[in-house]
Each structure stands twice: as structure tokens, then as C-alpha cells.
Design a protein around this motif. Structure first.
Motif, PDB file in Angstrom:
ATOM      1  N   GLU A   6       0.825  -1.199   0.000  1.00 39.45           N
ATOM      2  CA  GLU A   6       0.000   0.000   0.000  1.00 39.45           C
ATOM      3  C   GLU A   6       0.863   1.255   0.000  1.00 39.45           C
ATOM      4  O   GLU A   6       1.977   1.247   0.532  1.00 39.45           O
ATOM      5  N   CYS A  22      -2.713   0.226  -3.961  1.00 40.66           N
ATOM      6  CA  CYS A  22      -2.268  -1.094  -3.519  1.00 40.66           C
ATOM      7  C   CYS A  22      -1.701  -1.804  -4.732  1.00 40.66           C
ATOM      8  O   CYS A  22      -2.451  -2.177  -5.636  1.00 40.66           O
ATOM      9  N   TRP A  36     -10.392  -3.116   0.945  1.00 41.50           N
ATOM     10  CA  TRP A  36      -9.702  -2.270   1.906  1.00 41.50           C
ATOM     11  C   TRP A  36     -10.384  -2.424   3.256  1.00 41.50           C
ATOM     12  O   TRP A  36     -11.623  -2.394   3.351  1.00 41.50           O
ATOM     13  N   ARG A  38      -9.688  -1.084   7.528  1.00 42.27           N
ATOM     14  CA  ARG A  38      -8.938  -0.100   8.302  1.00 42.27           C
ATOM     15  C   ARG A  38      -9.030  -0.422   9.773  1.00 42.27           C
ATOM     16  O   ARG A  38      -9.992  -1.050  10.231  1.00 42.27           O
ATOM     17  N   ARG A  45     -10.307  -3.992  13.510  1.00 41.74           N
ATOM     18  CA  ARG A  45     -10.233  -3.726  12.079  1.00 41.74           C
ATOM     19  C   ARG A  45     -11.631  -3.827  11.479  1.00 41.74           C
ATOM     20  O   ARG A  45     -12.401  -4.726  11.825  1.00 41.74           O
ATOM     21  N   TYR A  95      -5.543  -1.154   5.209  1.00 41.33           N
ATOM     22  CA  TYR A  95      -4.949  -2.383   4.708  1.00 41.33           C
ATOM     23  C   TYR A  95      -5.638  -2.836   3.428  1.00 41.33           C
ATOM     24  O   TYR A  95      -6.874  -2.812   3.335  1.00 41.33           O
ATOM     25  N   CYS A  96      -4.838  -3.295   2.502  1.00 37.97           N
ATOM     26  CA  CYS A  96      -5.328  -3.869   1.253  1.00 37.97           C
ATOM     27  C   CYS A  96      -5.318  -5.388   1.388  1.00 37.97           C
ATOM     28  O   CYS A  96      -4.374  -5.960   1.960  1.00 37.97           O
ATOM     29  N   ASN A  97      -6.364  -6.026   0.874  1.00 42.22           N
ATOM     30  CA  ASN A  97      -6.472  -7.479   0.902  1.00 42.22           C
ATOM     31  C   ASN A  97      -6.839  -8.005  -0.481  1.00 42.22           C
ATOM     32  O   ASN A  97      -7.502  -7.320  -1.258  1.00 42.22           O
ATOM     33  N   GLU A 106     -12.788 -10.091   6.567  1.00 43.59           N
ATOM     34  CA  GLU A 106     -11.353 -10.130   6.317  1.00 43.59           C
ATOM     35  C   GLU A 106     -10.787 -11.547   6.375  1.00 43.59           C
ATOM     36  O   GLU A 106      -9.813 -11.852   5.697  1.00 43.59           O
ATOM     37  N   ARG A 112      -2.661 -10.015   2.386  1.00 35.63           N
ATOM     38  CA  ARG A 112      -2.837  -8.721   3.043  1.00 35.63           C
ATOM     39  C   ARG A 112      -1.556  -7.929   2.991  1.00 35.63           C
ATOM     40  O   ARG A 112      -0.467  -8.500   3.162  1.00 35.63           O
ATOM     41  N   GLN A 114       0.876  -4.521   4.299  1.00 40.36           N
ATOM     42  CA  GLN A 114       1.393  -4.079   5.590  1.00 40.36           C
ATOM     43  C   GLN A 114       0.646  -2.872   6.143  1.00 40.36           C
ATOM     44  O   GLN A 114       0.779  -2.552   7.327  1.00 40.36           O
ATOM     45  N   GLY A 115      -0.104  -2.213   5.299  1.00 40.95           N
ATOM     46  CA  GLY A 115      -0.893  -1.082   5.752  1.00 40.95           C
ATOM     47  C   GLY A 115      -0.234   0.256   5.488  1.00 40.95           C
ATOM     48  O   GLY A 115       0.989   0.355   5.363  1.00 40.95           O
TER      49      GLY A 115
END
Length: 122
Positions: A6, A22, A36, A38, A45, A95-97, A106, A112, A114-115
Motif C-alpha cells: 500500500e 495497492c 480495503w 482499516r 479492524r 490495509y489492502c487485501n 477479512e 494482506r 502491511q498497511g
């Protein structure tokens, strides 16, 4: 394996905008839905937005609907989150997944990042 990185976070004033990116590498990104999430300090989260593998379907949390837009460019192996009208309540690590299922949960995602930190000042 898919690696997700990200970028685009930072400090912005309330009412401002940011665009998160991402970038994916590894297996073909176009095979996966992306989302996404957060996490704010002291909170669990939470889901923000999801986009299908083709980009034809999207879904948002009520808290961001009308302000955030998720999109993707499979040719660039990248997913974006355009965030407008930001408020201090949007402050969080984003965070992107990626995974095979179009999901708001999630635990269903395989990969995933690292943010990236987003901080909105009042």
C-alpha cells in the motif's frame, strides 16, 4: 503468492482527499477480489470497501459510502481507494487485501498488505 504494497497515506486536514494505492505482484491479480479494511487506534479492524476481480462490482461500508471510491486497473496490478471529504473519524491504518471471494469479511482473504497510515486532522 501475491505480495501487496500500500501507498498514498499521510496527513490531511478534515475535508481533504487522499488516494491510496495497492500494488500487487506475484500471481495474476485479475484473478482476485480486492478490498480495503482499516484499523483505528484501540478499535477492531473494519471493512471499508471491496471490488470484484473484474471491477464490475463494488460494495462499501455505510460509513464511507458516497465519500470513498474503490477501483482497480488490472493491467497495472493495482487497486485504488479514493477518499474524499475526510474526517478525523477516518484516521486509521488502511490495509489492502486480495483473495478469491468477493467478501466483506477479512478472514476470507488470502493476502494482506502491511498497511498505510491515514491521519486526518480537525
Amino acid at each position: 503468492q501475491v505480495q501487496l504494497v500500500e501507498s498514498g497515506g499521510g496527513l490531511v486536514q478534515a475535508g481533504g482527499s487522499l488516494r491510496l494505492s495497492c500494488a500487487a505482484s506475484g500471481r495474476p491479480f485479475s484473478n482476485y477480489a480486492a478490498s480495503w479494511f482499516r484499523q483505528a487506534p484501540g478499535k477492531e479492524r473494519e471493512f471499508v470497501a471491496v471490488i470484484s476481480s473484474s471491477g464490475s462490482s463494488t460494495h462499501y461500508a455505510d460509513s464511507v459510502k458516497g465519500r470513498f471510491t474503490i477501483s482497480r486497473e488490472n493491467a497495472k496490478n493495482t487497486v485504488y481507494l479514493q477518499m474524499n471529504s475526510l474526517s478525523p473519524e477516518d484516521t486509521a491504518v488502511y490495509y489492502c487485501n486480495a483473495g478469491p471471494d468477493y467478501s466483506i469479511y477479512e478472514f476470507t482473504y488470502t493476502y494482506r498488505g502491511q498497511g498505510t497510515q491515514v491521519t486526518v486532522s480537525s
